[in-house]
Enzyme design. Structure first.
Site, PDB file in Angstrom:
ATOM      1  N   ASP A 106       8.964 -15.746  13.385  1.00  0.00           N
ATOM      2  CA  ASP A 106       8.506 -16.950  14.084  1.00  0.00           C
ATOM      3  C   ASP A 106       8.736 -18.218  13.272  1.00  0.00           C
ATOM      4  OD1 ASP A 106       6.542 -15.939  12.329  1.00  0.00           O
ATOM      5  OD2 ASP A 106       4.914 -16.918  13.408  1.00  0.00           O
ATOM      6  N   HIS A 107       9.278 -18.067  12.066  1.00  0.00           N
ATOM      7  CA  HIS A 107       9.591 -19.226  11.235  1.00  0.00           C
ATOM      8  C   HIS A 107      11.079 -19.365  10.929  1.00  0.00           C
ATOM      9  CE1 HIS A 107       5.360 -20.289  10.183  1.00  0.00           C
ATOM     10  NE2 HIS A 107       5.193 -19.041  10.609  1.00  0.00           N
TER      11      HIS A 107
ATOM     12  N   HIS B 170       0.109 -15.419   1.542  1.00  0.00           N
ATOM     13  CA  HIS B 170       0.379 -14.776   2.815  1.00  0.00           C
ATOM     14  C   HIS B 170       0.777 -13.324   2.549  1.00  0.00           C
ATOM     15  CE1 HIS B 170       0.992 -14.675   7.043  1.00  0.00           C
ATOM     16  NE2 HIS B 170       2.316 -14.709   7.029  1.00  0.00           N
TER      17      HIS B 170
END
Length: 318
Positions: free
Chosen positions: A77-78, A153
């Site tokens: 998603d990045h 993360h």
């Protein structure tokens, strides 16, 4: 008559346009993470979620104007939108190199695409490895510095701090007239020098000059659990983007997935002494983001939603 360019420094525009603000996947109404930082018409793409090409076009941003791309981490998603963007830039006639700053193994991924899809790409793609445990200067030009910010993360992740360079001194036009300064003396004053007049009088530089405006900054912190270290590394930032994937009531889910809640994003803004907070990377479980904004505002009042399509102009503190 003294040329204005010798006297005045023109304040440059500094803004951030949100291309996508959702986490994990596209939805009917939202795109994954992507933003464009614009400093005086120099454009930098920050993350490149799926659909970033269309989003650039929708927002009136010519992809050929991108100077560099900064990818925070290698979750789809990045970065899934990066690879078709690179191909399209070739079709559109790009000839100058494109610098890509991203954690490893982005270099291997780019090589794979080059082998199978970009064998005739008419420009160079330059990958620069971002070491996600280091706070270091990644890119510098005459007006801007970009620094990496270590984040917390599930995979190696870095945030980015965009710091405008402090503009040079301006010379007060009334002082020019008062002392009859020559072009050479004005230029010397702009260098920070004291000025000696023809009669031997020395005029201190601080009497003649002023700083036209305070350098501005923008920090992008996504994806990450709360990190006091990251917040301290962007202390005093004018505009802070902090991921806010979850509401306070879903804190347990946030901890398990290496993400932040509204409360933690607001705490990070307080720790950073940020002037303004914008939040994004929302979970699709929330149909409205206003509640998330209000949760932030109870802790950090100057909070807002990084709404898709919005442009945030960055101004120095008055």
């Amino acid at each position: 008559m003294v040329a204005c360019s010798v006297i005045d420094t023109i304040k440059m525009g500094f803004s951030v346009t949100i291309l996508g603000n959702s986490s994990a996947k596209p939805t009917p109404h939202a795109h994954p993470s992507a933003q464009v930082v614009n400093l005086n018409e120099q454009y930098y793409l920050v993350d490149a979620g799926e659909g970033v090409q269309q989003q650039l076009i929708r927002r009136g941003i010519n992809p050929l104007r991108l100077r560099a791309v900064f990818i925070s981490h290698l979750h789809g998603d990045h970065c899934f939108g990066l690879f078709p963007l690179i191909a399209t830039l070739g079709l559109e006639g790009k000839r100058t190199p494109l610098d890509i700053y991203a954690p490893a193994p982005m270099g291997d991924i780019l090589d794979y695409h080059r082998r199978y899809f970009w064998d005739d790409l008419p420009y160079e793609v330059k990958w620069h490895e971002v070491r996600t445990t280091e706070h270091r200067l990644l890119m510098e030009n005459s007006t801007l510095e970009v620094w990496s910010i270590p984040l917390r993360h599930r995979v190696p992740t870095a945030g980015y701090l965009f710091k405008e360079k402090q503009p040079g001194l301006n010379v007060n036009k009334f002082k020019i007239e008062k002392y009859g300064l020559s072009i050479a003396q004005i230029v010397a004053a702009k260098r920070g020098e004291d000025i000696t007049l023809d009669d031997g009088t020395t005029i201190a530089n601080e009497e003649l000059t002023y700083t036209p405006y305070k350098a501005r900054s923008y920090a992008y912190l996504s994806d990450t659990a709360y990190s006091a270290k990251a917040a301290s590394l962007v202390k005093g930032v004018d505009l802070l983007y902090h991921e806010t994937t979850y509401s306070i009531k879903d804190a347990a889910v946030a901890r398990g997935r290496g993400h932040s809640t509204t409360e933690e994003a607001a705490k990070a803004a307080l720790k950073a002494e940020a002037k303004r907070l914008i939040i994004g990377h929302f979970s699709s479980r929330y149909k409205s983001h206003e509640e998330l904004r209000e949760e932030c505002r109870t802790i950090f009042p100057n909070s807002d939603i990084a709404a898709e399509g919005a442009t945030f102009n960055i101004e120095e503190e008055q």
